[in-house]
Motif scaffolding. Structure first.
Motif, PDB file in Angstrom:
ATOM      1  N   GLU A 137     -14.741  -6.636   4.691  1.00  0.00           N
ATOM      2  CA  GLU A 137     -13.583  -5.962   4.116  1.00  0.00           C
ATOM      3  C   GLU A 137     -12.433  -6.922   3.818  1.00  0.00           C
ATOM      4  OE1 GLU A 137     -13.275  -4.978   8.606  1.00  0.00           O
ATOM      5  OE2 GLU A 137     -14.815  -5.351   7.107  1.00  0.00           O
ATOM      6  N   ASP A 138     -12.547  -8.180   4.260  1.00  0.00           N
ATOM      7  CA  ASP A 138     -11.513  -9.168   3.986  1.00  0.00           C
ATOM      8  C   ASP A 138     -11.689  -9.843   2.625  1.00  0.00           C
ATOM      9  OD1 ASP A 138     -10.351  -8.685   6.400  1.00  0.00           O
ATOM     10  OD2 ASP A 138     -11.254 -10.378   7.411  1.00  0.00           O
ATOM     11  N   MET A 229      -5.782 -10.144  -1.920  1.00  0.00           N
ATOM     12  CA  MET A 229      -4.717  -9.152  -1.913  1.00  0.00           C
ATOM     13  C   MET A 229      -3.932  -9.167  -3.220  1.00  0.00           C
ATOM     14  SD  MET A 229      -5.251  -7.521   0.707  1.00  0.00           S
ATOM     15  CE  MET A 229      -3.874  -6.426   0.336  1.00  0.00           C
ATOM     16  N   SER A 230      -3.602 -10.356  -3.733  1.00  0.00           N
ATOM     17  CA  SER A 230      -2.913 -10.419  -5.012  1.00  0.00           C
ATOM     18  C   SER A 230      -3.850 -10.000  -6.134  1.00  0.00           C
ATOM     19  CB  SER A 230      -2.397 -11.838  -5.257  1.00  0.00           C
ATOM     20  OG  SER A 230      -3.470 -12.761  -5.250  1.00  0.00           O
ATOM     21  N   PHE A 231      -5.147 -10.312  -5.966  1.00  0.00           N
ATOM     22  CA  PHE A 231      -6.123  -9.965  -6.990  1.00  0.00           C
ATOM     23  C   PHE A 231      -6.313  -8.454  -7.088  1.00  0.00           C
ATOM     24  CE2 PHE A 231      -9.401 -10.783  -9.906  1.00  0.00           C
ATOM     25  CZ  PHE A 231     -10.458  -9.926  -9.638  1.00  0.00           C
ATOM     26  N   LEU A 232      -6.234  -7.773  -5.948  1.00  0.00           N
ATOM     27  CA  LEU A 232      -6.409  -6.330  -5.961  1.00  0.00           C
ATOM     28  C   LEU A 232      -5.310  -5.623  -6.744  1.00  0.00           C
ATOM     29  CD1 LEU A 232      -7.687  -5.428  -2.391  1.00  0.00           C
ATOM     30  CD2 LEU A 232      -8.844  -5.104  -4.553  1.00  0.00           C
ATOM     31  N   SER A 233      -4.159  -6.265  -6.880  1.00  0.00           N
ATOM     32  CA  SER A 233      -3.104  -5.641  -7.670  1.00  0.00           C
ATOM     33  C   SER A 233      -3.515  -5.547  -9.130  1.00  0.00           C
ATOM     34  CB  SER A 233      -1.804  -6.446  -7.548  1.00  0.00           C
ATOM     35  OG  SER A 233      -1.959  -7.740  -8.101  1.00  0.00           O
ATOM     36  N   SER A 428      -8.359  -3.117  10.494  1.00  0.00           N
ATOM     37  CA  SER A 428      -7.831  -3.823   9.328  1.00  0.00           C
ATOM     38  C   SER A 428      -6.548  -3.151   8.841  1.00  0.00           C
ATOM     39  CB  SER A 428      -8.871  -3.824   8.207  1.00  0.00           C
ATOM     40  OG  SER A 428      -8.299  -4.287   7.000  1.00  0.00           O
ATOM     41  N   TYR A 429      -5.522  -3.954   8.567  1.00  0.00           N
ATOM     42  CA  TYR A 429      -4.283  -3.417   8.005  1.00  0.00           C
ATOM     43  C   TYR A 429      -4.229  -3.642   6.491  1.00  0.00           C
ATOM     44  CZ  TYR A 429      -3.165  -8.352   8.889  1.00  0.00           C
ATOM     45  OH  TYR A 429      -3.207  -9.718   8.948  1.00  0.00           O
ATOM     46  N   THR A 430      -5.337  -4.077   5.905  1.00  0.00           N
ATOM     47  CA  THR A 430      -5.404  -4.265   4.458  1.00  0.00           C
ATOM     48  C   THR A 430      -6.110  -3.109   3.774  1.00  0.00           C
ATOM     49  OG1 THR A 430      -7.512  -5.472   4.530  1.00  0.00           O
ATOM     50  CG2 THR A 430      -5.483  -6.756   4.808  1.00  0.00           C
ATOM     51  N   SER A 431      -6.488  -2.095   4.532  1.00  0.00           N
ATOM     52  CA  SER A 431      -7.240  -0.984   3.951  1.00  0.00           C
ATOM     53  C   SER A 431      -6.837   0.320   4.617  1.00  0.00           C
ATOM     54  CB  SER A 431      -8.748  -1.215   4.120  1.00  0.00           C
ATOM     55  OG  SER A 431      -9.068  -1.300   5.496  1.00  0.00           O
ATOM     56  N   GLY A 432      -7.301   1.412   4.022  1.00  0.00           N
ATOM     57  CA  GLY A 432      -7.061   2.724   4.596  1.00  0.00           C
ATOM     58  C   GLY A 432      -5.586   3.098   4.598  1.00  0.00           C
ATOM     59  N   MET A 433      -5.229   4.034   5.471  1.00  0.00           N
ATOM     60  CA  MET A 433      -3.862   4.519   5.536  1.00  0.00           C
ATOM     61  C   MET A 433      -2.913   3.521   6.181  1.00  0.00           C
ATOM     62  SD  MET A 433      -4.174   7.325   3.998  1.00  0.00           S
ATOM     63  CE  MET A 433      -2.596   8.110   4.307  1.00  0.00           C
ATOM     64  N   ARG A 434      -3.462   2.434   6.737  1.00  0.00           N
ATOM     65  CA  ARG A 434      -2.619   1.446   7.406  1.00  0.00           C
ATOM     66  C   ARG A 434      -2.027   0.425   6.453  1.00  0.00           C
ATOM     67  NH1 ARG A 434      -7.079   2.543   9.511  1.00  0.00           N
ATOM     68  NH2 ARG A 434      -8.091   0.781   8.535  1.00  0.00           N
TER      69      ARG A 434
END
Length: 570
Positions: A137-138, A229-233, A428-434
């Motif tokens: 997931e990273d 993370m920048s790519f996901l934008s 993970s704090y990069t996914s889900g509601m977190r």
């Protein structure tokens, strides 16, 4: 059963009343090596904390960096060089103490390593060090397919363009998601969200991939942690499979006592062995295997005497504390936490248990420094009780935490920053509601990263600074503290207990305890640190009544910074 391509979350034998679910509109397609993507018919989705896929990355206890990791045989002999961030699946064969048997299913082509005949290829099998395996997931994975393989997807989804690159990211929240469908011979599939550039912030479909059929990853490009993370934008943010705020109501059973003892003891022995090997290699003496000091070696500076205070010593960040029957887990203790051996006149406090032919002694211990009275007394194995200077797992504490800098210039200073929790977040704090930007009620977006840990653990100052607003009521019975850090950036440390550690106007050091991690009183969530980041270019209240985030306009996404600090500290 819901309609075709819809999903439902299975909760095993748990009898829970679920809130209304917002089901994703994106369909599920399953990968077949021969046919490409096919429809998933009447699929059921189950949350799982396990999946067979992992990404490779070079690991060195000395901090070295390389573009490849060695794929070895069962005797530890190097077989080939595996490019970092390639995809592997863990296979069910004999495993070593520090290694896992894997099969390469996709070699990352985005590398600066110069390829040679010793490079790993798809289908190669071997062993990787456990620390060389990273969660999927990273990363974001780019795959190439032909028109026939995506014909079904393209014909049923106008938004999908068959001739363009497709990006996959593991569908994960507190857990991964496994799908079983009526038309796939009881095979289990791990779900990925599938994106294409320019599509917006929703996945076009969910791609199910089985460990038995993985040719989808034959042509693979991997985007790393911070980079992704920048790519996901560009590619889009996650759409929830089933929004169950905010901890997915997934209850995972703790490991059995046998599994816990075996894993932790093996790992501690491995850490100790690595320390001995490093000392021998450097020519220094080892307390476990004495060596003669070379004549030209400088006489080391005398070290201070080590405290004989007892602590929890485990290979992981936490250890289960059990009841007097050793069956139930009462609470979790963290590595390095101070304990006192329980003493009571006339009472036998030690327990003996034979597990897998080996006798273990369990000690009744007390956590005197804990604020919560119901998490102070329990049993742990004697092998996990050490003095502060005798725990091999604590030998590798980063110097950042031992000798924090007194000044930094700002967020981009190489000395910035400490991580705000005592250990890695449990989820993970990069996914889900977190994650930052996750949807909230009323159309609001989440203005922070939620770092899941354990109640009453410290919330740490990430950098030197000054408290600009001390403990105040924040959200559902929790509190917050605001600090302006060196260089001007501001952090709100939210969802704390009400116990006060700092005052307004007080200067704080990097790593200093600002408060204790709390838990909201609605019962919705695990304990967490709510971490908001601001550039400091504006003034006034951080919370506002306008904008998508309802926050001051200098709000920043803390995710790339937290990921960078996490890698540096842990």
């Amino acid at each position: 059963m819901l309609t075709k391509n819809s999903v439902r979350l299975l909760l095993g034998a748990l009898c829970l009343t679920l809130p209304s679910l917002s089901m994703a509109e994106a369909p599920i397609y399953l990968w077949d090596n021969e046919e490409g993507f096919i429809n998933g018919l009447n699929c059921e989705i189950e949350a799982s904390d396990q999946n067979p896929f992992m990404a490779s990355q070079f690991y060195s206890s000395k901090g070295e960096k390389k573009d490849t990791e060695n794929l070895r045989n069962s005797k530890g002999v190097m077989q080939s060089h595996l490019v970092n961030h390639s995809l592997v699946k863990v296979i069910d064969e004999n495993r070593g103490r520090n290694t896992k048997p894997v099969e390469v299913i996709g070699v990352n082509k985005r590398t600066e390593a110069k390829k040679n005949r010793w490079f790993s290829e798809r289908g190669d099998k071997g062993y990787l060090h456990s620390n060389s395996l990273r969660p999927i997931e990273d990363f974001v994975f780019s795959v190439t397919t032909n028109e026939k393989e995506v014909e079904k997807v393209a014909s049923e989804n106008e938004a999908f363009r068959s001739g363009e690159e497709m990006f996959l990211r593991a569908a994960s929240g507190a857990s991964y998601f496994r799908a079983t469908c009526d038309n796939t011979k009881e095979r289990e599939y791990i779900l990925f969200r599938a994106y294409q550039k320019g599509h917006g912030d929703r996945a076009i479909f969910y791609a199910g991939v089985s460990a038995e059929e993985t040719s989808l990853f034959s042509n693979l490009n991997t985007y790393g942690k911070v980079e992704s993370m920048s790519f996901l934008s560009e590619v889009g943010q996650e759409a929830p499979l089933a929004v169950i705020e905010p901890n997915s109501l997934v209850v995972t059973a703790p490991p059995s006592l046998e599994e816990e003892l075996e894993a932790s003891n093996d790992a501690l022995e491995a850490i100790a062995s690595e320390i001995v090997a490093e000392k021998e290699e450097s020519g220094l003496s080892s307390s476990l295997k004495p060596k003669r000091r070379p004549e030209n070696l400088p006489i080391p500076t005398p070290r201070p005497k080590v405290s004989l205070q007892h602590i929890v010593c485990t290979s992981g960040s936490t250890l289960n504390v059990r009841d007097e029957n050793l069956d139930d887990v009462l609470f979790k203790a963290k590595i390095g936490e101070r304990i006192a051996l329980f003493q009571s006149f006339g009472e036998e406090t030690d327990l003996e248990e034979v597990i897998n032919g080996k006798k273990y002694v369990f000690k009744k211990v007390e956590f005197k420094e804990r604020e919560s009275s119901d998490e102070r007394v329990g049993y742990i194995a004697e092998s996990f009780i050490k003095t502060e200077g005798d725990c091999p797992a604590l030998k590798d504490i980063p110097s950042l935490r031992l000798n924090p800098p007194t000044t930094i210039s700002g967020l981009n200073d190489e000395k910035c920053c400490d991580f705000p929790t005592a250990a890695k977040p449990t989820h993970s704090y990069t996914s889900g509601m977190r994650r930052f930007r996750a949807g909230r009620s009323g159309g609001r977006l989440h203005a922070a990263c939620d770092l899941y840990r354990y109640k009453n653990e410290p919330a740490r100052s990430v950098a030197p600074g000054k408290v600009i607003r001390d403990m105040y009521k924040f959200y559902q019975g929790t509190y917050a503290v605001e600090v302006r850090h060196a260089g001007g950036f501001v952090v709100r440390y939210g969802e704390l207990t009400g116990k006060r550690f700092v005052r307004g106007g007080q200067s704080v050091k990097m790593g200093q305890r600002l408060g204790n991690i709390g838990v909201v009183n609605s019962g919705c969530c695990r304990p967490m640190l709510h971490f908001e980041l601001y550039s400091g270019s504006k003034r006034g209240s951080l919370s506002t009544g306008s904008g998508r985030y309802r926050r001051r306009s200098d709000l920043m996404d803390p995710t790339p910074y937290l990921l960078k600090w996490q890698d540096k500290v842990f």
